[in-house]
Design a protein around this motif. Structure first.
Motif, PDB file in Angstrom:
ATOM      1  N   LEU A  64      27.005  37.027  37.649  1.00 34.20           N
ATOM      2  CA  LEU A  64      27.635  38.255  38.125  1.00 34.20           C
ATOM      3  C   LEU A  64      29.150  38.136  38.015  1.00 34.20           C
ATOM      4  O   LEU A  64      29.741  37.150  38.462  1.00 34.20           O
ATOM      5  CB  LEU A  64      27.220  38.520  39.573  1.00 34.20           C
ATOM      6  CG  LEU A  64      27.608  39.859  40.173  1.00 34.20           C
ATOM      7  CD1 LEU A  64      27.043  41.024  39.362  1.00 34.20           C
ATOM      8  CD2 LEU A  64      27.103  39.950  41.625  1.00 34.20           C
ATOM      9  N   SER A  65      29.773  39.140  37.417  1.00 32.89           N
ATOM     10  CA  SER A  65      31.222  39.161  37.259  1.00 32.89           C
ATOM     11  C   SER A  65      31.892  40.126  38.242  1.00 32.89           C
ATOM     12  O   SER A  65      32.925  39.801  38.834  1.00 32.89           O
ATOM     13  CB  SER A  65      31.580  39.549  35.827  1.00 32.89           C
ATOM     14  OG  SER A  65      32.969  39.674  35.666  1.00 32.89           O
ATOM     15  N   LYS A  66      31.315  41.319  38.400  1.00 28.80           N
ATOM     16  CA  LYS A  66      31.865  42.308  39.322  1.00 28.80           C
ATOM     17  C   LYS A  66      30.710  43.033  40.015  1.00 28.80           C
ATOM     18  O   LYS A  66      29.646  43.228  39.422  1.00 28.80           O
ATOM     19  CB  LYS A  66      32.743  43.326  38.595  1.00 28.80           C
ATOM     20  CG  LYS A  66      33.955  42.724  37.903  1.00 28.80           C
ATOM     21  CD  LYS A  66      34.775  43.800  37.172  1.00 28.80           C
ATOM     22  CE  LYS A  66      35.952  43.172  36.442  1.00 28.80           C
ATOM     23  NZ  LYS A  66      36.763  44.201  35.733  1.00 28.80           N
ATOM     24  N   PHE A 149      35.297  49.775  39.103  1.00 27.67           N
ATOM     25  CA  PHE A 149      35.620  48.533  39.792  1.00 27.67           C
ATOM     26  C   PHE A 149      37.112  48.476  40.098  1.00 27.67           C
ATOM     27  O   PHE A 149      37.947  48.912  39.303  1.00 27.67           O
ATOM     28  CB  PHE A 149      35.234  47.326  38.934  1.00 27.67           C
ATOM     29  CG  PHE A 149      33.775  47.260  38.589  1.00 27.67           C
ATOM     30  CD1 PHE A 149      32.818  47.034  39.573  1.00 27.67           C
ATOM     31  CD2 PHE A 149      33.355  47.429  37.278  1.00 27.67           C
ATOM     32  CE1 PHE A 149      31.466  46.970  39.244  1.00 27.67           C
ATOM     33  CE2 PHE A 149      32.010  47.371  36.945  1.00 27.67           C
ATOM     34  CZ  PHE A 149      31.061  47.144  37.934  1.00 27.67           C
ATOM     35  N   ALA A 150      37.427  47.921  41.250  1.00 29.27           N
ATOM     36  CA  ALA A 150      38.828  47.817  41.656  1.00 29.27           C
ATOM     37  C   ALA A 150      39.568  46.786  40.817  1.00 29.27           C
ATOM     38  O   ALA A 150      38.961  45.934  40.174  1.00 29.27           O
ATOM     39  CB  ALA A 150      38.904  47.429  43.130  1.00 29.27           C
ATOM     40  N   LYS A 151      40.893  46.887  40.829  1.00 29.13           N
ATOM     41  CA  LYS A 151      41.723  45.866  40.208  1.00 29.13           C
ATOM     42  C   LYS A 151      42.108  44.828  41.256  1.00 29.13           C
ATOM     43  O   LYS A 151      42.166  45.126  42.456  1.00 29.13           O
ATOM     44  CB  LYS A 151      42.976  46.497  39.603  1.00 29.13           C
ATOM     45  CG  LYS A 151      42.693  47.453  38.465  1.00 29.13           C
ATOM     46  CD  LYS A 151      43.981  48.016  37.879  1.00 29.13           C
ATOM     47  CE  LYS A 151      43.690  48.957  36.719  1.00 29.13           C
ATOM     48  NZ  LYS A 151      44.934  49.528  36.136  1.00 29.13           N
ATOM     49  N   LEU A 152      42.355  43.615  40.796  1.00 29.41           N
ATOM     50  CA  LEU A 152      42.759  42.560  41.713  1.00 29.41           C
ATOM     51  C   LEU A 152      44.082  42.937  42.382  1.00 29.41           C
ATOM     52  O   LEU A 152      44.991  43.461  41.722  1.00 29.41           O
ATOM     53  CB  LEU A 152      42.907  41.231  40.981  1.00 29.41           C
ATOM     54  CG  LEU A 152      41.627  40.407  40.832  1.00 29.41           C
ATOM     55  CD1 LEU A 152      40.570  41.147  40.011  1.00 29.41           C
ATOM     56  CD2 LEU A 152      41.933  39.050  40.210  1.00 29.41           C
ATOM     57  N   HIS A 205      34.889  40.620  42.906  1.00 30.62           N
ATOM     58  CA  HIS A 205      35.164  40.071  41.583  1.00 30.62           C
ATOM     59  C   HIS A 205      34.917  38.563  41.633  1.00 30.62           C
ATOM     60  O   HIS A 205      35.515  37.856  42.454  1.00 30.62           O
ATOM     61  CB  HIS A 205      36.623  40.324  41.175  1.00 30.62           C
ATOM     62  CG  HIS A 205      36.949  41.766  40.993  1.00 30.62           C
ATOM     63  ND1 HIS A 205      37.370  42.294  39.797  1.00 30.62           N
ATOM     64  CD2 HIS A 205      36.918  42.809  41.859  1.00 30.62           C
ATOM     65  CE1 HIS A 205      37.592  43.595  39.934  1.00 30.62           C
ATOM     66  NE2 HIS A 205      37.317  43.927  41.183  1.00 30.62           N
ATOM     67  N   PHE A 206      34.073  38.079  40.740  1.00 29.20           N
ATOM     68  CA  PHE A 206      33.743  36.659  40.668  1.00 29.20           C
ATOM     69  C   PHE A 206      34.469  36.088  39.462  1.00 29.20           C
ATOM     70  O   PHE A 206      34.122  36.370  38.311  1.00 29.20           O
ATOM     71  CB  PHE A 206      32.229  36.485  40.570  1.00 29.20           C
ATOM     72  CG  PHE A 206      31.492  37.187  41.684  1.00 29.20           C
ATOM     73  CD1 PHE A 206      31.238  36.546  42.879  1.00 29.20           C
ATOM     74  CD2 PHE A 206      31.091  38.511  41.542  1.00 29.20           C
ATOM     75  CE1 PHE A 206      30.583  37.195  43.917  1.00 29.20           C
ATOM     76  CE2 PHE A 206      30.437  39.173  42.566  1.00 29.20           C
ATOM     77  CZ  PHE A 206      30.186  38.514  43.764  1.00 29.20           C
ATOM     78  N   LEU A 207      35.486  35.287  39.727  1.00 34.70           N
ATOM     79  CA  LEU A 207      36.450  34.914  38.696  1.00 34.70           C
ATOM     80  C   LEU A 207      36.238  33.520  38.130  1.00 34.70           C
ATOM     81  O   LEU A 207      36.561  33.269  36.967  1.00 34.70           O
ATOM     82  CB  LEU A 207      37.872  35.019  39.262  1.00 34.70           C
ATOM     83  CG  LEU A 207      38.221  36.391  39.874  1.00 34.70           C
ATOM     84  CD1 LEU A 207      39.554  36.317  40.594  1.00 34.70           C
ATOM     85  CD2 LEU A 207      38.248  37.459  38.800  1.00 34.70           C
ATOM     86  N   PHE A 239      37.480  34.001  43.730  1.00 34.01           N
ATOM     87  CA  PHE A 239      36.797  35.217  44.169  1.00 34.01           C
ATOM     88  C   PHE A 239      37.817  36.147  44.790  1.00 34.01           C
ATOM     89  O   PHE A 239      38.722  35.712  45.521  1.00 34.01           O
ATOM     90  CB  PHE A 239      35.714  34.846  45.183  1.00 34.01           C
ATOM     91  CG  PHE A 239      35.047  36.027  45.854  1.00 34.01           C
ATOM     92  CD1 PHE A 239      34.062  36.752  45.218  1.00 34.01           C
ATOM     93  CD2 PHE A 239      35.408  36.391  47.150  1.00 34.01           C
ATOM     94  CE1 PHE A 239      33.433  37.815  45.861  1.00 34.01           C
ATOM     95  CE2 PHE A 239      34.797  37.458  47.795  1.00 34.01           C
ATOM     96  CZ  PHE A 239      33.802  38.171  47.147  1.00 34.01           C
ATOM     97  N   TYR A 240      37.649  37.452  44.485  1.00 38.35           N
ATOM     98  CA  TYR A 240      38.469  38.489  45.132  1.00 38.35           C
ATOM     99  C   TYR A 240      37.546  39.577  45.636  1.00 38.35           C
ATOM    100  O   TYR A 240      36.535  39.912  45.001  1.00 38.35           O
ATOM    101  CB  TYR A 240      39.477  39.097  44.145  1.00 38.35           C
ATOM    102  CG  TYR A 240      40.066  40.395  44.658  1.00 38.35           C
ATOM    103  CD1 TYR A 240      41.036  40.407  45.647  1.00 38.35           C
ATOM    104  CD2 TYR A 240      39.605  41.629  44.170  1.00 38.35           C
ATOM    105  CE1 TYR A 240      41.541  41.606  46.135  1.00 38.35           C
ATOM    106  CE2 TYR A 240      40.122  42.815  44.640  1.00 38.35           C
ATOM    107  CZ  TYR A 240      41.083  42.813  45.622  1.00 38.35           C
ATOM    108  OH  TYR A 240      41.567  43.988  46.106  1.00 38.35           O
ATOM    109  N   CYS A 241      37.911  40.156  46.778  1.00 42.00           N
ATOM    110  CA  CYS A 241      37.094  41.232  47.353  1.00 42.00           C
ATOM    111  C   CYS A 241      37.997  42.152  48.152  1.00 42.00           C
ATOM    112  O   CYS A 241      38.982  41.716  48.738  1.00 42.00           O
ATOM    113  CB  CYS A 241      36.038  40.599  48.266  1.00 42.00           C
ATOM    114  SG  CYS A 241      35.091  41.764  49.269  1.00 42.00           S
TER     115      CYS A 241
END
Length: 244
Positions: A64-66, A149-152, A205-207, A239-241
């Motif tokens: 999973l990426s996003k 999807f959101a941006k970082l 977001h799974f980075l 990871f970002y959320c």
């Protein structure tokens, strides 16, 4: 595995909410809602012959990426039965966008969109899927979320917790299972279930992969009623959320 005679390009799967999937408020936990959604995705891939086991024979796996989920109504309670509809929006050979609708009876309670990537499990790099997928109809006009999807988000994040990756955090791809990151963020930032129940949107977001014994810093930033999170290993964002 061969394509099942029960395969359809739009898949439906029903689940009963059990006691252990419920929060102190008696409603389905966000983390468990995401698990149900991904379970429906996995079941669909099994029926369509592109599952974990099918890809494993080619040293490949979906990662999973996003993932973006939007709540449309109150989450269900213990013993409620939900039905999840899922289909593929796009699949270009390396990346796939898969969408979901979650119903309680006839009531739409949540929608979600996910971006998956095929990786080679030995080289840990993206590559073209080794299996045929032409039998999946791609519904390019069947989108579900209100926004992409959101941006970082950059800013002055502050540490709020630190966790060490344990064996129970890993999945069959041998890295931290994606929903564990969301669980870490919620546990670190919330002490009141009522506040968790007010969340309307979660965008993840799974980075970068996270492995056993990694020490993960959970960072937090709140701006304009938006909660932003990062999970970092040695100052590298894995990871970002954000939660609205």
């Amino acid at each position: 595995m061969p394509i099942s005679d029960q395969f359809t390009s739009i898949h439906q799967q029903s689940y009963e909410i059990d006691f252990f999937a419920c929060s102190p408020s008696g409603r389905l936990k966000w983390v468990d809602l995401c698990k149900f959604i991904q379970s429906a995705s996995a079941d669909h891939s099994v029926l369509g012959g592109i599952s974990f086991w099918d890809l494993k024979t080619h040293n490949q796996a979906w990662v999973l990426s996003k993932f973006r989920i939007e709540k449309k109504a109150e989450l269900p309670q213990w013993q409620d039965k939900i039905t999840i509809h899922t289909w593929i929006e796009r699949l270009d050979g390396v990346r796939s966008i898969r969408n979901f609708e979650v119903y309680l009876g006839d009531l739409l309670i949540a929608v979600a969109s996910s971006l998956w990537v095929i990786i080679n499990t030995e080289r840990r790099r993206p590559e073209l899927i080794a299996l045929p997928h032409e039998h999946f109809i791609k519904y390019t006009d069947k989108k579900v979320t209100d926004t992409p999807f959101a941006k970082l988000h950059k800013g002055n994040y502050q540490p709020i917790d630190q966790v060490r990756v344990k064996l129970s955090d890993l999945d069959m791809v041998k890295h931290v299972t994606n929903i564990k990151y969301l669980e870490w963020c919620i546990d670190a930032a919330f002490t009141c279930q009522e506040a968790v129940d007010q969340i309307q949107v979660i965008d993840m977001h799974f980075l970068k992969e996270t492995r056993i014994n990694d020490r993960c810093d959970v960072l937090f930033l709140e701006e304009n009623n938006m909660r932003h999170y990062q999970i970092c290993v040695e100052d590298v964002v894995h990871f970002y959320c954000f939660m609205n």
